[in-house]
Design a protein around this motif. Structure first.
Motif, mmCIF file in Angstrom:
data_model
loop_
_atom_site.group_PDB
_atom_site.id
_atom_site.type_symbol
_atom_site.label_atom_id
_atom_site.label_comp_id
_atom_site.label_asym_id
_atom_site.label_seq_id
_atom_site.Cartn_x
_atom_site.Cartn_y
_atom_site.Cartn_z
ATOM 1 N N ASN B 698 0.999 -9.807 28.614
ATOM 2 C CA ASN B 698 0.173 -8.975 29.494
ATOM 3 C C ASN B 698 -0.192 -9.798 30.729
ATOM 4 O OD1 ASN B 698 -1.605 -10.787 28.390
ATOM 5 N ND2 ASN B 698 -3.204 -9.281 27.933
ATOM 6 N N GLN B 699 -1.016 -9.245 31.569
ATOM 7 C CA GLN B 699 -1.222 -9.853 32.880
ATOM 8 C C GLN B 699 -1.788 -11.266 32.800
ATOM 9 O OE1 GLN B 699 -3.822 -7.656 35.497
ATOM 10 N NE2 GLN B 699 -3.243 -8.851 37.289
ATOM 11 N N ASP B 700 -2.735 -11.484 31.873
ATOM 12 C CA ASP B 700 -3.361 -12.809 31.817
ATOM 13 C C ASP B 700 -2.789 -13.670 30.687
ATOM 14 O OD1 ASP B 700 -6.490 -11.709 30.215
ATOM 15 O OD2 ASP B 700 -4.373 -11.580 29.619
ATOM 16 N N TYR B 701 -1.699 -13.267 30.137
ATOM 17 C CA TYR B 701 -0.985 -14.032 29.118
ATOM 18 C C TYR B 701 -1.797 -14.216 27.838
ATOM 19 C CZ TYR B 701 2.312 -15.159 32.845
ATOM 20 O OH TYR B 701 3.234 -15.079 33.858
ATOM 21 N N THR B 702 -2.723 -13.328 27.584
ATOM 22 C CA THR B 702 -3.492 -13.456 26.353
ATOM 23 C C THR B 702 -2.838 -12.696 25.207
ATOM 24 O OG1 THR B 702 -4.859 -11.588 27.074
ATOM 25 C CG2 THR B 702 -5.709 -13.815 27.515
ATOM 26 N N THR B 703 -2.002 -11.752 25.547
ATOM 27 C CA THR B 703 -1.330 -10.960 24.511
ATOM 28 C C THR B 703 0.170 -11.000 24.758
ATOM 29 O OG1 THR B 703 -3.220 -9.457 24.543
ATOM 30 C CG2 THR B 703 -1.253 -8.709 23.364
ATOM 31 N N SER B 704 0.917 -11.105 23.673
ATOM 32 C CA SER B 704 2.380 -11.110 23.819
ATOM 33 C C SER B 704 2.989 -9.952 23.047
ATOM 34 C CB SER B 704 2.956 -12.434 23.334
ATOM 35 O OG SER B 704 2.740 -12.583 21.946
ATOM 36 N N PHE B 705 4.111 -9.527 23.475
ATOM 37 C CA PHE B 705 4.896 -8.519 22.756
ATOM 38 C C PHE B 705 6.369 -8.811 23.070
ATOM 39 C CE2 PHE B 705 5.685 -6.118 26.639
ATOM 40 C CZ PHE B 705 4.598 -6.453 27.426
ATOM 41 N N PHE B 706 7.233 -8.061 22.465
ATOM 42 C CA PHE B 706 8.649 -8.401 22.589
ATOM 43 C C PHE B 706 9.462 -7.279 23.227
ATOM 44 C CE2 PHE B 706 8.632 -12.403 20.520
ATOM 45 C CZ PHE B 706 7.609 -12.336 19.582
ATOM 46 N N ASP B 707 10.268 -7.684 24.156
ATOM 47 C CA ASP B 707 11.302 -6.820 24.717
ATOM 48 C C ASP B 707 12.415 -6.797 23.684
ATOM 49 O OD1 ASP B 707 13.494 -7.016 27.601
ATOM 50 O OD2 ASP B 707 12.598 -5.294 26.592
ATOM 51 N N LEU B 708 12.927 -5.608 23.360
ATOM 52 C CA LEU B 708 13.864 -5.496 22.251
ATOM 53 C C LEU B 708 15.306 -5.267 22.709
ATOM 54 C CD1 LEU B 708 11.725 -3.120 19.970
ATOM 55 C CD2 LEU B 708 11.891 -5.611 19.861
ATOM 56 N N TYR B 709 16.218 -5.630 21.856
ATOM 57 C CA TYR B 709 17.618 -5.260 22.054
ATOM 58 C C TYR B 709 17.758 -3.752 21.803
ATOM 59 C CZ TYR B 709 19.130 -10.162 22.096
ATOM 60 O OH TYR B 709 19.318 -11.471 22.419
ATOM 61 N N SER B 710 18.982 -3.270 21.893
ATOM 62 C CA SER B 710 19.220 -1.822 21.745
ATOM 63 C C SER B 710 18.651 -1.315 20.438
ATOM 64 C CB SER B 710 20.724 -1.531 21.758
ATOM 65 O OG SER B 710 21.300 -1.936 22.954
ATOM 66 N N LEU B 711 17.925 -0.222 20.531
ATOM 67 C CA LEU B 711 17.473 0.478 19.329
ATOM 68 C C LEU B 711 18.602 1.417 18.886
ATOM 69 C CD1 LEU B 711 13.834 1.239 20.481
ATOM 70 C CD2 LEU B 711 14.564 -0.449 18.807
ATOM 71 N N ARG B 712 18.308 2.244 17.915
ATOM 72 C CA ARG B 712 19.362 3.135 17.432
ATOM 73 C C ARG B 712 19.772 4.112 18.530
ATOM 74 N NH1 ARG B 712 17.392 5.269 12.571
ATOM 75 N NH2 ARG B 712 16.131 6.710 13.820
ATOM 76 N N THR B 713 21.045 4.099 18.880
ATOM 77 C CA THR B 713 21.547 5.034 19.889
ATOM 78 C C THR B 713 22.779 5.731 19.326
ATOM 79 O OG1 THR B 713 22.825 3.250 20.882
ATOM 80 C CG2 THR B 713 20.724 3.773 21.909
ATOM 81 N N ILE B 714 22.942 6.941 19.762
ATOM 82 C CA ILE B 714 24.082 7.743 19.325
ATOM 83 C C ILE B 714 24.961 8.034 20.526
ATOM 84 C CG2 ILE B 714 24.789 10.004 18.419
ATOM 85 C CD1 ILE B 714 22.209 10.006 16.816
ATOM 86 N N TYR B 715 26.242 7.962 20.294
ATOM 87 C CA TYR B 715 27.183 8.311 21.351
ATOM 88 C C TYR B 715 28.321 9.105 20.723
ATOM 89 C CZ TYR B 715 30.114 7.949 25.446
ATOM 90 O OH TYR B 715 30.869 8.263 26.551
ATOM 91 N N PHE B 716 28.732 10.156 21.359
ATOM 92 C CA PHE B 716 29.880 10.905 20.837
ATOM 93 C C PHE B 716 30.700 11.465 21.980
ATOM 94 C CE2 PHE B 716 27.925 14.914 21.880
ATOM 95 C CZ PHE B 716 26.575 14.738 21.620
ATOM 96 N N GLY B 717 31.928 11.787 21.675
ATOM 97 C CA GLY B 717 32.809 12.314 22.701
ATOM 98 C C GLY B 717 34.174 12.613 22.128
ATOM 99 N N ALA B 718 35.105 12.880 23.024
ATOM 100 C CA ALA B 718 36.465 13.206 22.605
ATOM 101 C C ALA B 718 37.442 12.752 23.655
ATOM 102 C CB ALA B 718 36.610 14.710 22.387
ATOM 103 N N VAL B 719 38.640 12.432 23.205
ATOM 104 C CA VAL B 719 39.740 12.116 24.109
ATOM 105 C C VAL B 719 40.855 13.090 23.795
ATOM 106 C CG1 VAL B 719 41.407 10.386 24.823
ATOM 107 C CG2 VAL B 719 39.099 9.686 24.175
ATOM 108 N N TRP B 720 41.314 13.814 24.810
ATOM 109 C CA TRP B 720 42.360 14.823 24.609
ATOM 110 C C TRP B 720 43.644 14.342 25.245
ATOM 111 C CZ3 TRP B 720 42.463 20.258 27.334
ATOM 112 C CH2 TRP B 720 43.505 21.028 26.781
ATOM 113 N N ASP B 721 44.641 14.128 24.393
ATOM 114 C CA ASP B 721 45.956 13.713 24.858
ATOM 115 C C ASP B 721 46.746 14.984 25.128
ATOM 116 O OD1 ASP B 721 47.978 10.940 23.710
ATOM 117 O OD2 ASP B 721 48.225 12.287 25.419
ATOM 118 N N LEU B 722 46.999 15.255 26.388
ATOM 119 C CA LEU B 722 47.597 16.533 26.752
ATOM 120 C C LEU B 722 49.091 16.610 26.461
ATOM 121 C CD1 LEU B 722 45.777 16.798 30.158
ATOM 122 C CD2 LEU B 722 45.409 18.303 28.239
ATOM 123 N N GLN B 723 49.716 15.410 26.312
ATOM 124 C CA GLN B 723 51.177 15.415 26.244
ATOM 125 C C GLN B 723 51.717 14.914 24.929
ATOM 126 O OE1 GLN B 723 52.316 14.109 30.116
ATOM 127 N NE2 GLN B 723 54.363 13.714 29.403
#
Lengths: 267, 723
Positions: B698-723
């Motif tokens: 925090n501003q006066d360095y009396t409290t600390s907390f942590f910046d985190l790596y990626s939390l649970r994320t979802i990604y989806f999609g499709a690849v269409w091969d036309l030929q």
């Protein structure tokens, strides 16, 4: 009288020489035949046919013994003469052993035999065009057992097939293995795009540049068969019929080719 | 009498003609080292069907009837150069000795894969795009991110930056077609940490990873090396992709003779849908928009000449939230990147020489704004090299060359006066300038195939100090042993140099060096693969710690790696790897734990790949937390109305909590129209583990907390091969 005797002597001398020459020729021919006979008696003369005949015998007798006996003989021959051509035929025999086991329902044994064939050919030094074509052929057969590794093996098949062609652009077996691999690759994995190109090239080439019973000549019948199957699959009936007629004219006794006739009736 | 004489003359002529028309040629066929050639064809050109075949001892007898002097005797065998001799030159009495020469299969291999590196056998890993990139969830279909699953990859920041065996990312190099690509990542932050690479796996033919002791065919690397080669042939393809945050297309066309290949692709990455459905999991992302496009064109001009050009364009913007010490605020970054890589290759007709002319030009314009930091830089790079490969003997290959690299950086920065005071109201310094780094290097690399089992290589590289650069030399030796039982070992030792890439806090192309030694052992069976490695690195050069920007005099790293890979059945593959890394960095005369000081770095993967059903991959990564220096208090500065942090006297005494992450990906092939489609979904950090990335206050360095790596994320999609 002296004249008659002279003429008779000349005639006798003439025919004597001719006879001797004939005998010399026969001796030469028989000497040559002797060499050929020695050579013909080796396992390697018409090795391809011997292996195929052993395979048929195995199928008929429902035992791998005919192939295994030939396998043992080739192994002994290799121990006497460490020649790549012997290793080649050992690898080729492994292919038919693998087919036999697959037809008998023994998938594990089939996989083991084809892997053994791959090891034999892969371990050869100074591989030539035929060796690479056979290696790609064995690898192509093995993909059905490899599941997750199939995609990686596909890359090897491409590489070895292309090496076969680059070393000898007249080797139809190189084109056959590339066409075959593409034929059996599911469309969803990008297969089926190069079948026609490779197999039509294969059927245009001679089985051997110079006839030699010790060297491979397979692939042309198989190319016709696969090309016709491809056209049937793509429902290109005109091309299928055309190449069927062409193939059956060249190989009238080929069972696989003739069995395709039923699919072309009325087309 | 006259009649008799005529009669006799006629008979004689018939006899002479008959005997003279037949000839038996005896001979022997051997190869160039005296070994008899079995089954060679010997025949006359005019009558190939009446020839003969040599026996096991190479002997042959050819019956020639009515030989014509214009005819030619031919001896041929597969894989050997055809022997020809005019009939008029045939010996009349003595046997004919024929020597056949092999067509070199090694050089034919070069014809098909002209770019295959001669140092390939010294690569730790050759990566497969399908096995290692597409089906690996950690990779997220990115070729550089896929390297993260290797045991040699010691990256701890979930980015695509290359961190190999403990070496900082700016010590390693990524090459595209023999041309170095600096900063090969995108979606970067202030520390050049990029979340994806610039490369599209569809244009990649091969990717080699040298975890340490990179071959000195290439310079400017003192860590590891990733060598990427683009495709020269590919089937025609048309492809569309659509995902939660991505839309793209690919077109590939080649001519019938496969002498020309065109591949073009483009992507747009956008944030609205991706962020909207999981906003609470992406607290630091506000929006992003990335447009990139690439073209790869290969042209085989003639059997001996080929040309390749790869061109890439990137335009990206990012808006989000960032943290630094006691400040949390918005960040905005923009980037335009243009790259062209051009290669011209010549092969001699004898296949003994390969000459490549390589050119690369890169323009990289970036601006980043965060708090009182505003950086604008423009890095222009030009690279040219001439490389020559000489296959002097079947057992000996020599490669030599010369390269010139010019890096011109111009910058206009507003940088915080104190590294911790980044609030907009904190004091900042405005700095503008440009720096030039230009150097010329020459190298030699030899590979000697001693026998079936041993392979030795030596490499040396020299910068003579021209153009105002440093004078240094690098060298290495490697010995590879391959047993017949699928077991191999690689021992490498060397000294290496590179110029580090700059970032807004370090505007300097300083020279870094490294001494490395490594032993890699691997064993493969039909279903198993085992790899073991032990290595040591001593790294020097002007580098700074990530947090406090303390100068690091040197870094010592000792590491152990173990990998076990097992194919459980036809469709199921399992692997486990673990690394132990002891890394110490020397700061002000004392050793402290380095960024990659890890008592364990475990990676467990399982892949199920059944084309008839689906493909699934599960990846688990675990490691201890990194070390950091805590802030134990603060001092208020009235004139600035801000707090100065007071750091612990002992550096790097605190440790973040252990890192654990499990990723899952699923994909399925489905025929669609005339082509097919792949549907995929990936869930990263499926257990939503809160992995600590960086401590914040925090501003006066009396409290600390942590910046985190990626939390649970979802990604989806499709690849269409036309030929």
């Amino acid at each position: 009288m002296f004249r008659s005797i002279f003429y008779l002597a000349v005639i006798l001398i003439f025919f004597f020489h001719l006879t001797c020459s004939s005998k010399a020729e026969e001796a030469g021919v028989s000497h040559l035949a002797g060499i050929q006979k020695i050579t013909n008696d080796t396992l390697l003369d018409n090795a391809q046919k011997k292996i195929y005949d052993s395979f048929i015998n195995s199928i008929v007798s429902k035992t791998a013994s005919p192939l295994e006996e030939l396998q043992g003989s080739l192994e002994e021959l290799y121990q006497q003469h460490q020649l790549n051509i012997i290793q080649y035929w050992r690898g080729y025999l492994q292919y038919y052993l693998a087919i036999y086991h697959l037809k008998s329902g023994a998938k594990n044994a089939s996989e083991k035999e084809v892997d053994k064939g791959i090891t034999l050919i892969d371990g050869m030094k100074r591989k030539n065009s035929e060796d690479y074509a056979l290696l790609a052929h064995l690898e192509s057969f093995s993909t059905q057992f490899k599941g997750i590794k199939a995609a990686t093996i596909a890359g090897k098949i491409q590489r070895h097939g292309k090496l076969a062609i680059s070393m000898d652009s007249t080797n139809l077996r190189g084109y056959y293995v590339l066409g075959s691999s593409d034929f059996y690759t599911p469309k969803k994995f990008g297969g089926g795009k190069m079948v026609e190109k490779h197999l039509t090239k294969a059927i245009q080439l001679p089985a051997q540049t110079v006839e030699n019973g010790f060297l491979p000549s397979w692939g042309k019948e198989e190319s016709y068969e696969l090309l016709i199957k491809y056209y049937i699959r793509e429902e290109k009936w005109e091309e299928a019929v055309k190449y069927y007629q062409e193939g059956i004219a060249l190989f009238p006794n080929n069972y696989q080719l003739s069995s395709l006739a039923s699919k072309l009736v009325g087309k | 009498m006259t009649k008799a004489i005529r009669f006799y003359i006629v008979l004689s002529c018939i006899y002479i003609a008959k005997t003279a028309s037949c000839q038996t040629l005896i001979g022997i066929v051997k190869d160039d080292i005296g070994i008899p050639v079995f089954a060679a064809n010997i025949y006359l050109n005019s009558d190939p069907q009446s020839g003969c075949i040599s026996d096991f001892e190479g002997n042959f007898q050819l019956l020639i009837s009515s030989p014509k002097e214009s005819d030619t005797l031919i001896c041929s065998f597969i894989g050997m150069k055809t022997y020809r001799l005019p009939v008029q030159d045939l010996p009349k009495t003595n046997p004919l000795h024929i020597t056949m020469h092999y067509l070199s299969s090694e050089l034919s291999t070069v014809v098909v894969e002209a770019n295959r590196p001669i140092s390939e056998q010294f690569a730790i890993t050759r990566m497969d795009m399908i096995d290692d990139v597409y089906t690996n969830p950690i990779a997220q279909a990115d070729p550089l991110k896929a390297i993260a699953i290797l045991p040699a990859s010691t990256t701890t920041d979930e980015t695509a930056n290359i961190v190999l065996r403990g070496s900082d990312a700016n010590r390693s190099t990524v090459l595209l077609n023999e041309v170095p690509i600096s900063n090969p990542v995108r979606a970067s932050n202030l520390s050049n940490q990029g979340f994806f690479s610039l490369f599209n796996p569809e244009v990649i033919k091969s990717q080699y990873v040298y975890a340490s002791n990179p071959p000195l065919i290439y310079g400017n690397t003192s860590g590891g090396l990733v060598e990427i080669q683009t495709k020269e042939s590919a089937p025609d393809d048309s492809r569309l992709s659509l995902g939660l945050s991505n839309m793209g297309g690919l077109l590939a066309r080649s001519n019938k003779r496969q002498t020309r290949l065109f591949q073009g692709y483009g992507n747009i990455q956008y944030s609205p849908a991706f962020v909207a459905i999981q906003r609470d999991k992406l607290p630091d992302i506000t929006s992003f928009l990335t447009v990139d496009a690439g073209v790869n064109f290969f042209f085989k001009v003639s059997p001996c000449i080929s040309f390749n050009t790869y061109n890439y364009y990137l335009n990206e913007t990012f808006n989000g939230i960032s943290h630094s010490f006691n400040y949390r605020g918005t960040t905005h970054s923009e980037r335009i990147r243009m790259i062209t890589v051009n290669n011209l290759r010549f092969r001699s007709p004898s296949n003994k020489l390969l000459l490549s002319l390589n050119n690369g030009v890169s323009i990289d314009e970036r601006s980043i704004r965060f708090g009182n930091i505003l950086t604008n830089d423009d890095l222009d790079e030009v690279f040219n090299s001439v490389n020559l490969k000489w296959f002097s003997l079947p057992q000996l290959t020599i490669q030599t060359g010369i390269n010139h690299q010019r890096q011109n950086l111009s910058y206009r920065d507003s940088i915080s006066s104190n590294f911790y005071g980044v609030r907009p109201e904190d004091p900042a310094n405005f700095v503008t300038g440009s720096i030039l780094n230009e150097f010329l290097e020459t190298f030699i690399f030899t590979n000697w195939v001693m026998n079936d089992q041993y392979n030795f290589s030596f490499g040396a590289r020299w910068n003579p100090g021209l153009l105002g650069s440093d004078n240094y030399s690098s060298s290495q030796i490697s010995l590879r042993y391959k047993s017949k039982k699928k077991y191999s070992a690689l021992l490498s030792v060397g000294k290496y140099h590179n110029y580090q890439t700059t970032n807004p806090f370090v505007r300097d192309f300083s020279l870094l060096s490294s001494r490395q030694s490594a032993l890699d052992v691997d064993w493969k069976s039909e279903k198993n693969e085992y790899k073991f490695a032990v290595y040591y690195k001593n790294e020097k050069g002007s580098q700074f710690t990530e947090e406090l920007f303390l100068p690091v005099e040197k870094t010592n790293t000792v590491g152990l790696e173990l990998l076990v890979r097992h194919q459980l059945d036809k469709f199921l593959l399992f692997s486990f790897s673990n690394s132990f890394i002891r890394q110490k960095q020397l700061i002000s005369g004392k050793f402290y734990p380095g960024n990659n000081d890890l008592t364990y770095l475990a990676k467990v993967t399982s892949q199920y790949n059944n084309p008839e059903l689906f493909t699934a991959s599960l990846v688990y990564v675990a490691r201890p937390g990194r070390w950091y220096t805590p802030i134990i208090g603060s001092v208020f500065r009235e004139n600035l109305n801000s707090y100065d942090p007071v750091f612990s006297q002992e550096l790097f005494v605190s440790q973040y909590s252990s890192y654990n992450r499990v990723d899952l990906s699923l994909s399925k092939f489905i025929p669609l129209g005339s082509g097919n489609a792949i549907f995929f979904v990936s869930i990263n950090n499926i257990f939503n583990q809160k992995n600590e990335r960086k401590i914040q206050y925090n501003q006066d360095y009396t409290t600390s907390f942590f910046d985190l790596y990626s939390l649970r994320t979802i990604y989806f999609g499709a690849v269409w091969d036309l030929q």
